[in-house]
Design a protein around this motif. Structure first.
Motif, PDB file in Angstrom:
ATOM      1  N   ARG A  31       2.049 -25.348 -80.579  1.00 39.67           N
ATOM      2  CA  ARG A  31       0.917 -25.030 -81.882  1.00 39.67           C
ATOM      3  C   ARG A  31      -0.289 -25.762 -81.582  1.00 39.67           C
ATOM      4  NH1 ARG A  31       3.460 -27.584 -86.678  1.00 39.67           N
ATOM      5  NH2 ARG A  31       3.802 -25.202 -87.423  1.00 39.67           N
ATOM      6  N   TYR A  32      -0.522 -27.089 -80.373  1.00 42.94           N
ATOM      7  CA  TYR A  32      -1.773 -27.662 -80.278  1.00 42.94           C
ATOM      8  C   TYR A  32      -1.796 -27.361 -78.581  1.00 42.94           C
ATOM      9  CZ  TYR A  32      -0.553 -29.220 -84.380  1.00 42.94           C
ATOM     10  OH  TYR A  32      -0.589 -29.943 -86.404  1.00 42.94           O
ATOM     11  N   ASN A  33      -1.807 -26.168 -77.972  1.00 46.95           N
ATOM     12  CA  ASN A  33      -1.953 -25.373 -76.908  1.00 46.95           C
ATOM     13  C   ASN A  33      -2.149 -25.027 -76.360  1.00 46.95           C
ATOM     14  OD1 ASN A  33       0.195 -28.158 -75.035  1.00 46.95           O
ATOM     15  ND2 ASN A  33       1.555 -27.538 -77.278  1.00 46.95           N
ATOM     16  N   SER A  34      -2.366 -24.765 -75.414  1.00 44.77           N
ATOM     17  CA  SER A  34      -3.303 -23.026 -75.177  1.00 44.77           C
ATOM     18  C   SER A  34      -2.420 -23.255 -73.788  1.00 44.77           C
ATOM     19  CB  SER A  34      -5.083 -23.509 -74.047  1.00 44.77           C
ATOM     20  OG  SER A  34      -5.471 -23.652 -75.826  1.00 44.77           O
ATOM     21  N   PHE A  35      -2.016 -21.724 -73.343  1.00 47.22           N
ATOM     22  CA  PHE A  35      -1.442 -21.000 -72.206  1.00 47.22           C
ATOM     23  C   PHE A  35      -1.964 -20.618 -71.704  1.00 47.22           C
ATOM     24  CE2 PHE A  35       0.041 -21.356 -76.499  1.00 47.22           C
ATOM     25  CZ  PHE A  35       0.018 -20.251 -77.045  1.00 47.22           C
ATOM     26  N   THR A  36      -1.066 -19.430 -70.208  1.00 51.25           N
ATOM     27  CA  THR A  36      -1.317 -18.319 -69.724  1.00 51.25           C
ATOM     28  C   THR A  36      -0.377 -17.481 -70.222  1.00 51.25           C
ATOM     29  OG1 THR A  36       0.433 -18.614 -67.729  1.00 51.25           O
ATOM     30  CG2 THR A  36      -2.566 -19.354 -67.852  1.00 51.25           C
ATOM     31  N   THR A  37      -0.895 -16.144 -69.779  1.00 59.49           N
ATOM     32  CA  THR A  37      -0.094 -14.329 -70.033  1.00 59.49           C
ATOM     33  C   THR A  37       1.532 -15.181 -69.554  1.00 59.49           C
ATOM     34  OG1 THR A  37      -2.214 -13.568 -70.303  1.00 59.49           O
ATOM     35  CG2 THR A  37       0.040 -11.833 -69.624  1.00 59.49           C
ATOM     36  N   ALA A  38       1.529 -15.209 -68.015  1.00 53.82           N
ATOM     37  CA  ALA A  38       2.476 -15.708 -67.698  1.00 53.82           C
ATOM     38  C   ALA A  38       3.388 -16.809 -68.079  1.00 53.82           C
ATOM     39  CB  ALA A  38       1.715 -15.894 -66.048  1.00 53.82           C
ATOM     40  N   GLN A  39       2.863 -17.374 -68.737  1.00 54.56           N
ATOM     41  CA  GLN A  39       3.980 -18.642 -69.620  1.00 54.56           C
ATOM     42  C   GLN A  39       4.576 -17.970 -70.811  1.00 54.56           C
ATOM     43  OE1 GLN A  39       1.065 -21.853 -69.715  1.00 54.56           O
ATOM     44  NE2 GLN A  39       1.512 -22.821 -67.915  1.00 54.56           N
ATOM     45  N   VAL A  40       3.837 -16.777 -71.680  1.00 56.60           N
ATOM     46  CA  VAL A  40       3.755 -16.495 -72.732  1.00 56.60           C
ATOM     47  C   VAL A  40       4.994 -15.488 -72.796  1.00 56.60           C
ATOM     48  CG1 VAL A  40       3.298 -14.228 -74.491  1.00 56.60           C
ATOM     49  CG2 VAL A  40       2.184 -16.975 -74.508  1.00 56.60           C
ATOM     50  N   ARG A  41       4.787 -14.381 -71.506  1.00 55.58           N
ATOM     51  CA  ARG A  41       6.003 -13.510 -70.578  1.00 55.58           C
ATOM     52  C   ARG A  41       7.115 -14.434 -70.969  1.00 55.58           C
ATOM     53  NH1 ARG A  41       5.343  -8.758 -67.933  1.00 55.58           N
ATOM     54  NH2 ARG A  41       3.804  -9.032 -67.307  1.00 55.58           N
ATOM     55  N   GLN A  42       7.153 -15.169 -70.226  1.00 57.63           N
ATOM     56  CA  GLN A  42       8.347 -15.967 -69.530  1.00 57.63           C
ATOM     57  C   GLN A  42       9.242 -16.422 -70.902  1.00 57.63           C
ATOM     58  OE1 GLN A  42       8.178 -20.217 -68.147  1.00 57.63           O
ATOM     59  NE2 GLN A  42      10.202 -20.997 -68.294  1.00 57.63           N
ATOM     60  N   TRP A  43       7.994 -17.530 -71.614  1.00 56.76           N
ATOM     61  CA  TRP A  43       8.578 -17.579 -73.138  1.00 56.76           C
ATOM     62  C   TRP A  43       9.178 -16.252 -74.270  1.00 56.76           C
ATOM     63  CZ3 TRP A  43       4.048 -20.098 -75.048  1.00 56.76           C
ATOM     64  CH2 TRP A  43       3.566 -21.072 -73.491  1.00 56.76           C
ATOM     65  N   ILE A  44       8.511 -15.220 -73.951  1.00 60.08           N
ATOM     66  CA  ILE A  44       8.844 -14.074 -74.956  1.00 60.08           C
ATOM     67  C   ILE A  44      10.345 -13.168 -74.213  1.00 60.08           C
ATOM     68  CG2 ILE A  44       6.479 -13.851 -76.384  1.00 60.08           C
ATOM     69  CD1 ILE A  44       6.802 -11.149 -74.852  1.00 60.08           C
ATOM     70  N   SER A  45      10.573 -13.024 -73.521  1.00 62.49           N
ATOM     71  CA  SER A  45      11.289 -12.727 -72.209  1.00 62.49           C
ATOM     72  C   SER A  45      12.873 -13.973 -72.824  1.00 62.49           C
ATOM     73  CB  SER A  45      11.598 -12.888 -70.781  1.00 62.49           C
ATOM     74  OG  SER A  45      11.601 -14.024 -70.423  1.00 62.49           O
ATOM     75  N   SER A  46      13.467 -14.154 -73.426  1.00 62.18           N
ATOM     76  CA  SER A  46      14.096 -15.127 -74.081  1.00 62.18           C
ATOM     77  C   SER A  46      14.749 -14.095 -75.234  1.00 62.18           C
ATOM     78  CB  SER A  46      14.560 -15.991 -74.372  1.00 62.18           C
ATOM     79  OG  SER A  46      13.559 -16.556 -72.651  1.00 62.18           O
ATOM     80  N   PHE A  47      13.411 -13.524 -76.473  1.00 65.92           N
ATOM     81  CA  PHE A  47      13.951 -13.490 -77.619  1.00 65.92           C
ATOM     82  C   PHE A  47      14.844 -11.741 -76.782  1.00 65.92           C
ATOM     83  CE2 PHE A  47      10.887 -15.950 -78.112  1.00 65.92           C
ATOM     84  CZ  PHE A  47      10.960 -16.568 -79.924  1.00 65.92           C
ATOM     85  N   ASN A  48      16.181 -11.708 -78.235  1.00 63.96           N
ATOM     86  CA  ASN A  48      16.741 -10.893 -77.484  1.00 63.96           C
ATOM     87  C   ASN A  48      16.348  -9.211 -78.856  1.00 63.96           C
ATOM     88  OD1 ASN A  48      18.836 -12.145 -77.248  1.00 63.96           O
ATOM     89  ND2 ASN A  48      19.030 -12.742 -79.346  1.00 63.96           N
ATOM     90  N   PHE A  49      15.493  -9.423 -79.818  1.00 64.23           N
ATOM     91  CA  PHE A  49      14.764  -8.451 -80.161  1.00 64.23           C
ATOM     92  C   PHE A  49      13.497  -8.278 -79.890  1.00 64.23           C
ATOM     93  CE2 PHE A  49      18.735  -9.493 -82.834  1.00 64.23           C
ATOM     94  CZ  PHE A  49      19.398  -8.076 -83.150  1.00 64.23           C
ATOM     95  N   GLY A  50      13.003  -6.845 -79.805  1.00 68.29           N
ATOM     96  CA  GLY A  50      11.766  -6.595 -79.528  1.00 68.29           C
ATOM     97  C   GLY A  50      10.760  -6.812 -80.329  1.00 68.29           C
ATOM     98  N   SER A  51      11.031  -6.407 -81.784  1.00 69.09           N
ATOM     99  CA  SER A  51      10.515  -6.889 -82.663  1.00 69.09           C
ATOM    100  C   SER A  51       9.589  -8.376 -82.672  1.00 69.09           C
ATOM    101  CB  SER A  51      10.910  -6.689 -83.784  1.00 69.09           C
ATOM    102  OG  SER A  51      12.506  -6.885 -83.918  1.00 69.09           O
ATOM    103  N   ASN A  52      10.531  -9.324 -82.685  1.00 68.55           N
ATOM    104  CA  ASN A  52      10.619 -10.559 -82.427  1.00 68.55           C
ATOM    105  C   ASN A  52       9.412 -11.034 -80.859  1.00 68.55           C
ATOM    106  OD1 ASN A  52      11.862 -10.519 -84.793  1.00 68.55           O
ATOM    107  ND2 ASN A  52      13.694 -11.064 -83.720  1.00 68.55           N
ATOM    108  N   LYS A  53       9.807 -10.301 -79.913  1.00 63.76           N
ATOM    109  CA  LYS A  53       8.775 -10.232 -79.110  1.00 63.76           C
ATOM    110  C   LYS A  53       7.486 -10.105 -79.169  1.00 63.76           C
ATOM    111  CE  LYS A  53      11.929  -8.940 -75.283  1.00 63.76           C
ATOM    112  NZ  LYS A  53      12.320  -8.967 -74.066  1.00 63.76           N
ATOM    113  N   LEU A  54       7.286  -8.764 -79.891  1.00 62.85           N
ATOM    114  CA  LEU A  54       6.491  -8.715 -80.789  1.00 62.85           C
ATOM    115  C   LEU A  54       5.012  -9.267 -80.839  1.00 62.85           C
ATOM    116  CD1 LEU A  54       4.154  -5.895 -79.823  1.00 62.85           C
ATOM    117  CD2 LEU A  54       5.340  -4.850 -81.686  1.00 62.85           C
TER     118      LEU A  54
END
Length: 93
Positions: A31-54
């Motif tokens: 919510r109150y942070n900025s981050f990199t593409t690599a960090q987002v990749r790390q986070w969304i890789s944990s999601f089970n469903f592609g629709s939720n990653k998206l």
């Protein structure tokens, strides 16, 4: 966001079994942070469903520092149509 903080957030997200719980943590943690593409990749890789990653990739996009690299997430989406939907989203930004 510092890498240590991003890794801690990723560990917390990865420790949850359900995508709804992961999404709630991701929303709060970013919510109150900025981050990199690599960090987002790390986070969304944990999601089970592609629709939720998206959904999460779209949600956090405004706070990404290196938007010029965000297209690299395309290969994170493997279900039919999701890579194209992601690229369509990026092209509309």
């Amino acid at each position: 966001m510092k890498d240590a903080d991003a890794n801690a957030l990723g560990a917390t997200i990865g420790g949850k079994a359900f995508d709804n719980d992961k999404a709630a943590i991701l929303r709060t943690g970013t919510r109150y942070n900025s981050f990199t593409t690599a960090q987002v990749r790390q986070w969304i890789s944990s999601f089970n469903f592609g629709s939720n990653k998206l959904k999460m990739a779209k949600l956090v996009f405004p706070q990404v520092l290196d938007k010029q690299n965000y297209h690299q997430l395309r290969d994170s989406f493997t279900f039919l149509g999701e890579p194209n939907e992601f690229m369509k989203f990026l092209n509309q930004q």
